[in-house]
Design a protein around this motif. Structure first.
Motif, PDB file in Angstrom:
ATOM      1  N   LEU A  72       0.832  -1.206   0.000  1.00 14.06           N
ATOM      2  CA  LEU A  72       0.000   0.000   0.000  1.00 14.06           C
ATOM      3  C   LEU A  72       0.871   1.263   0.000  1.00 14.06           C
ATOM      4  CD1 LEU A  72      -2.819  -1.148   2.452  1.00 14.06           C
ATOM      5  CD2 LEU A  72      -3.050  -0.669   0.008  1.00 14.06           C
ATOM      6  N   TRP A  75      -0.550   4.604  -0.769  1.00 13.00           N
ATOM      7  CA  TRP A  75      -1.658   5.021   0.104  1.00 13.00           C
ATOM      8  C   TRP A  75      -1.159   5.430   1.476  1.00 13.00           C
ATOM      9  CZ3 TRP A  75      -6.638   4.839  -1.980  1.00 13.00           C
ATOM     10  CH2 TRP A  75      -6.738   4.204  -3.225  1.00 13.00           C
ATOM     11  N   GLN A  76      -1.971   6.169   2.174  1.00  6.51           N
ATOM     12  CA  GLN A  76      -1.686   6.523   3.565  1.00  6.51           C
ATOM     13  C   GLN A  76      -3.010   6.584   4.333  1.00  6.51           C
ATOM     14  OE1 GLN A  76      -0.120  10.561   3.941  1.00  6.51           O
ATOM     15  NE2 GLN A  76      -1.171  11.146   2.049  1.00  6.51           N
ATOM     16  N   GLY A  77      -2.893   6.659   5.655  1.00  2.00           N
ATOM     17  CA  GLY A  77      -4.099   6.803   6.462  1.00  2.00           C
ATOM     18  C   GLY A  77      -4.751   8.147   6.210  1.00  2.00           C
ATOM     19  N   ALA A  83      -0.982   3.378   5.659  1.00  2.00           N
ATOM     20  CA  ALA A  83      -2.315   2.781   5.507  1.00  2.00           C
ATOM     21  C   ALA A  83      -2.302   1.454   6.256  1.00  2.00           C
ATOM     22  CB  ALA A  83      -2.626   2.572   4.034  1.00  2.00           C
ATOM     23  N   TRP A  85      -4.623  -1.029   6.288  1.00  2.00           N
ATOM     24  CA  TRP A  85      -5.452  -2.118   5.795  1.00  2.00           C
ATOM     25  C   TRP A  85      -4.572  -3.334   5.485  1.00  2.00           C
ATOM     26  CZ3 TRP A  85      -9.731   0.230   2.091  1.00  2.00           C
ATOM     27  CH2 TRP A  85     -10.472   1.175   2.821  1.00  2.00           C
ATOM     28  N   ILE A 101      -8.513   5.190   3.941  1.00  2.00           N
ATOM     29  CA  ILE A 101      -7.170   5.412   3.412  1.00  2.00           C
ATOM     30  C   ILE A 101      -7.279   6.314   2.187  1.00  2.00           C
ATOM     31  CG2 ILE A 101      -6.313   3.220   4.314  1.00  2.00           C
ATOM     32  CD1 ILE A 101      -6.329   2.136   1.422  1.00  2.00           C
ATOM     33  N   THR A 239      -9.929   8.619  -1.969  1.00  2.00           N
ATOM     34  CA  THR A 239     -10.088   7.970  -0.662  1.00  2.00           C
ATOM     35  C   THR A 239     -10.921   6.705  -0.805  1.00  2.00           C
ATOM     36  OG1 THR A 239      -9.928  10.081   0.517  1.00  2.00           O
ATOM     37  CG2 THR A 239     -11.062   8.308   1.652  1.00  2.00           C
TER      38      THR A 239
END
Ligand code: MG
Length: 262
Positions: A72, A75-77, A83, A85, A101, A239
């Protein structure tokens, strides 16, 4: 008098109208630089990039890949940081209550491909069944939901623009099966004072079936609310929603769309 058409010395006569056209020796990028329209059939106009079309699950050559099956890293939180997940073999899965995310990169107008699968066996009903979501610009949700033989309100089922537009048809596959969203998105336009000039537009195909046909969004999507547009940057992260259900995603890519030249 019969209309006469002939070309001489860069002039076109159509009937009695006289129109100047650029000669063969004109600068190829002149039209672009001057910010004016290309002439019809202009052979100096740059040709579109040639790509190799593939299966629907194959990313286009000019796409930004957001998940290839490994990690991921794109991606990030929602509040920053990694992230959280769960990444499995070739997909990732919502880890309930870890939050939404979002992509590290921001996007505006784009074509987005997302594949998702609702939990199998299914749990719950209505909105409490395989719920997630794809938020364009983090604000405009294309609903992800297990709508296979399961009912909810029309503007909240799979492929709805949440709270605004039901999909034209229910093209949902059974839980556990991979499903595709192919979305063409044009973000809203605001003037320098933040006034809305043009709403966002969404066209979407669910499993290859047209479900949203260039619908004009009323504003950001919310539960039981239709808030007005508020000015925001031309590009924002995409998102994905944590709605406490272990929905799976794979093969996500996006092609940024430049404004077409006339
Ligand atoms: Mg949702």
């Amino acid at each position: 008098m019969r209309p006469v058409t002939f070309i001489a010395m860069g002039l076109v006569v159509i009937g009695t109208a006289l129109i100047a056209i650029p000669g063969r020796g004109s600068d190829p990028s002149a039209a672009a630089k001057a910010g004016r329209e290309w002439e019809i059939h202009d052979r100096n106009r740059p040709l579109p990039l040639t790509i190799t079309p593939g299966e629907a699950s194959t990313q286009e050559r000019d796409a930004v890949v957001l998940f290839e099956g490994k990690d991921l890293s794109a991606w990030q939180g929602a509040q920053g940081g990694p992230a959280k997940w769960k990444v499995e073999n070739d997909y990732f899965e919502v880890a309930a209550k870890t939050g939404n995310i979002k992509t590290r990169q921001a996007f505006g107008d784009c074509q987005l491909h997302v594949e998702w699968a609702a939990p199998s066996p299914p749990h719950g009903e209505d909105q409490d069944r395989g719920n997630s979501g794809v938020y364009l610009m983090g604000l405009y949700e294309v609903q992800v939901l297990d709508s296979y033989e399961s009912k909810t309100y029309a503007d909240g089922q799979a492929a709805a623009i949440y709270g605004q537009y039901p999909p034209r048809v229910n093209a949902c596959r059974p839980p556990g099966q991979w499903q595709t969203y192919d979305i063409v998105f044009h973000g809203p336009r605001f003037d320098k004072d933040g006034k809305l000039l043009q709403p966002a537009f969404v066209t979407a195909l669910h499993n290859g079936v047209l479900v949203q046909d260039h619908v004009a969004l009323m504003g950001p999507t919310e539960h039981k609310q239709r808030p007005p547009y508020r000015a925001h940057p031309a590009k924002l992260p995409l998102t994905l929603q944590d709605h406490n259900h272990p929905v799976r995603f794979r093969n996500i890519w996006v092609r940024e769309l430049a404004e077409p030249e006339p």
